[in-house]
Design an enzyme around this catalytic site. Sequence first.
Site, PDB file in Angstrom:
ATOM      1  N   LYS A 105      11.104 -29.969 -17.075  1.00 36.82           N
ATOM      2  CA  LYS A 105      10.819 -30.594 -17.877  1.00 36.82           C
ATOM      3  C   LYS A 105      10.182 -29.128 -19.110  1.00 36.82           C
ATOM      4  O   LYS A 105       9.112 -28.596 -18.505  1.00 36.82           O
ATOM      5  CB  LYS A 105       9.545 -30.735 -18.103  1.00 36.82           C
ATOM      6  CG  LYS A 105       9.477 -32.269 -18.956  1.00 36.82           C
ATOM      7  CD  LYS A 105       7.768 -32.637 -18.884  1.00 36.82           C
ATOM      8  CE  LYS A 105       7.009 -31.521 -18.902  1.00 36.82           C
ATOM      9  NZ  LYS A 105       6.313 -31.663 -20.624  1.00 36.82           N
ATOM     10  N   GLY A 124      -2.218 -27.540 -12.902  1.00 36.64           N
ATOM     11  CA  GLY A 124      -2.020 -26.806 -11.235  1.00 36.64           C
ATOM     12  C   GLY A 124      -2.780 -28.180 -10.160  1.00 36.64           C
ATOM     13  O   GLY A 124      -1.708 -28.927  -9.372  1.00 36.64           O
ATOM     14  N   GLU A 160       2.978 -21.202 -10.223  1.00 32.16           N
ATOM     15  CA  GLU A 160       1.937 -20.184 -11.545  1.00 32.16           C
ATOM     16  C   GLU A 160       1.154 -20.958 -11.985  1.00 32.16           C
ATOM     17  O   GLU A 160       2.003 -21.222 -13.006  1.00 32.16           O
ATOM     18  CB  GLU A 160       3.999 -19.696 -11.601  1.00 32.16           C
ATOM     19  CG  GLU A 160       4.400 -19.346 -10.061  1.00 32.16           C
ATOM     20  CD  GLU A 160       4.400 -18.306  -9.693  1.00 32.16           C
ATOM     21  OE1 GLU A 160       2.768 -17.416 -10.423  1.00 32.16           O
ATOM     22  OE2 GLU A 160       4.629 -17.883  -8.951  1.00 32.16           O
ATOM     23  N   CYS A 201      -0.118 -15.106 -18.917  1.00 27.46           N
ATOM     24  CA  CYS A 201      -1.071 -15.011 -17.472  1.00 27.46           C
ATOM     25  C   CYS A 201      -1.516 -14.465 -17.409  1.00 27.46           C
ATOM     26  O   CYS A 201      -2.629 -14.132 -16.575  1.00 27.46           O
ATOM     27  CB  CYS A 201      -0.014 -16.379 -16.718  1.00 27.46           C
ATOM     28  SG  CYS A 201       1.737 -15.207 -15.986  1.00 27.46           S
ATOM     29  N   GLU A 231      -9.588 -18.352 -18.767  1.00 24.01           N
ATOM     30  CA  GLU A 231      -8.658 -18.206 -19.519  1.00 24.01           C
ATOM     31  C   GLU A 231      -8.783 -18.574 -21.255  1.00 24.01           C
ATOM     32  O   GLU A 231      -8.680 -19.865 -20.834  1.00 24.01           O
ATOM     33  CB  GLU A 231      -7.397 -18.707 -18.782  1.00 24.01           C
ATOM     34  CG  GLU A 231      -6.594 -18.189 -19.136  1.00 24.01           C
ATOM     35  CD  GLU A 231      -5.276 -18.282 -18.746  1.00 24.01           C
ATOM     36  OE1 GLU A 231      -5.051 -19.550 -18.507  1.00 24.01           O
ATOM     37  OE2 GLU A 231      -4.188 -18.117 -17.803  1.00 24.01           O
TER      38      GLU A 231
END
Length: 500
Positions: free
Chosen positions: A199, A256, A273, A307, A404
């Site tokens: 996906k 996550g 990750e 990332c 972030e």
Amino acid sequence: MATAPDTVTPLDDVSAFLGSEHGLFIDGDWRAGRSTDRINVFNPATGETIATVVNANAQDVDDAVRSAHAAFEAGVWSALPPAERERRLLKFADLVEQNAEQLAQIETLNQGKSINISRYVDIGGAPSYMRYIAGLTTKVTGETFDVSIAAIPGGRYNASTRREPIGVVGAISPWNFPMMIGLWKIMPALAAGCTVVLKPSEITPLTSIRLVELGKEAGIPDGVLNLVTGDGKTGKALVDHPLVSKITFTGSTATGKAIARSAADRMLRTSLELGGKNPAIFLADAPIEMAVQGAILGGFFNNGQVCAASSRLYVARAIYEPFVKALSEAVNGMAIGPGLDPAAQINPVVSAAHRQKILDHVSQARHDGARIVAGGDSPDRPGFYVRPTVVVDAGSELAISRQEVFGPLVTVTPFDSEDDAIRLANDSDMGLAASLWTNNLKKTMELTPRIKAGTVWVNCHNLIDPNMPFGGFKESGIGRDFGVRSLDSYMEVKSVCIAY
Ligand code: NAD
């Protein structure tokens, strides 16, 4: 706005691909999908809709998972000799290579990134990665053991381990390196003998659609590699499906954590990750030119939508002022333009919503007392652009130093001692990557072990390789991609003990 002379004109087959109907790839064929909901896919350089994909619902996900489960149970893939699976995966790599320009153009049109990055990193790097993982198909081994505690006096035992594919893998990927990260998931899963439902991000699904077609052409049997397009609800339906044995996820730390919570209920295996807020430390001996080039590569590559991007720069007080001056000048001089213009160094970010998120971070930083010394706004042109931005005077408690941003923005902070630098670098909930810039070998050896990050680069940043494990400390994730142990998390270890 005039088009730059070297701007790439999309190939005819790219235009044809974009104009075609995109369904769900289930059991080796395209289906319209049961869901009637559709998602528009944009070109970030213009804001125009370039394709429409299905927003798959739970029934669609069920169809895809059942197809993968039936293929797994029938052994149409896992029961093939490893060398045959390897051969087909190598062919898959060849097909990606043969279709590289088409894939690169689709990636740039959908993601917004520079065609140079699509050509040389996302798509250009894919065949090497694919061949490395394909080669592991024939290297799966177990161990044999002597046993010490015999249940029957005088009994003799032969004990060994086997590694067995885990089952159906749900692979959920983000929008920053869509095809490349999709491959980081499906390749080890397939090499291990698993079957897959991929996906991709709802924002950048297009290269994944092409990829599964190439997988079929390479001889991956029907049902072994399936694709559902859709948003977070589609992803959640995949996570919650009882026939999925493992989720491999790359994306934000928030998602996550949500996946980890859902997974806990049924001990679903996960590899996560996640995000990064990565420091780069520039010691006083780092030459300014090297330091500035390193900061640009680390902080602004792919418009900072990486990332591992070095978004927190810590600079020795002795070189701080000249560093900030040189970095601001270099950043102000970066050419802004669409990804299809190879000369453009800063391209649009992926979506209007993401541009707004980045600008909100800038406003908050200003409000919190930080100073913007370069960029900090959007140029007046169509598309989702943000000027490359340099922020100073941002204390480590400010949101801009902790969250972030995932855009072309760095903070620069001076330090007075190396202990100070390490304390600042480690003052984060995340720990994906870091870099250290110095030519002092002794300091390199002393400081590297003190940095809490899954990867520490010295005098480079953002360099990844299939042979080098990659993943995060702390909230940057659980598990590692790449390396000779890449297949381990897609396999269960079974101990076999034979009395004789
Ligand atoms: P995201 O978390 O918003 O979405 C990632 C994927 O998860 C998408 O496919 C999305 O549809 C899906 N999703 C959303 N909600 C879900 C749910 N509840 N259950 C299951 N799936 C769900 O992330 P993004 O914005 O697409 O990507 C950017 C993030 O990815 C950044 O935080 C970046 O640092 C991270 N990232 C990490 C790595 C790494 O290797 N550590 C690499 C690239 C990107």
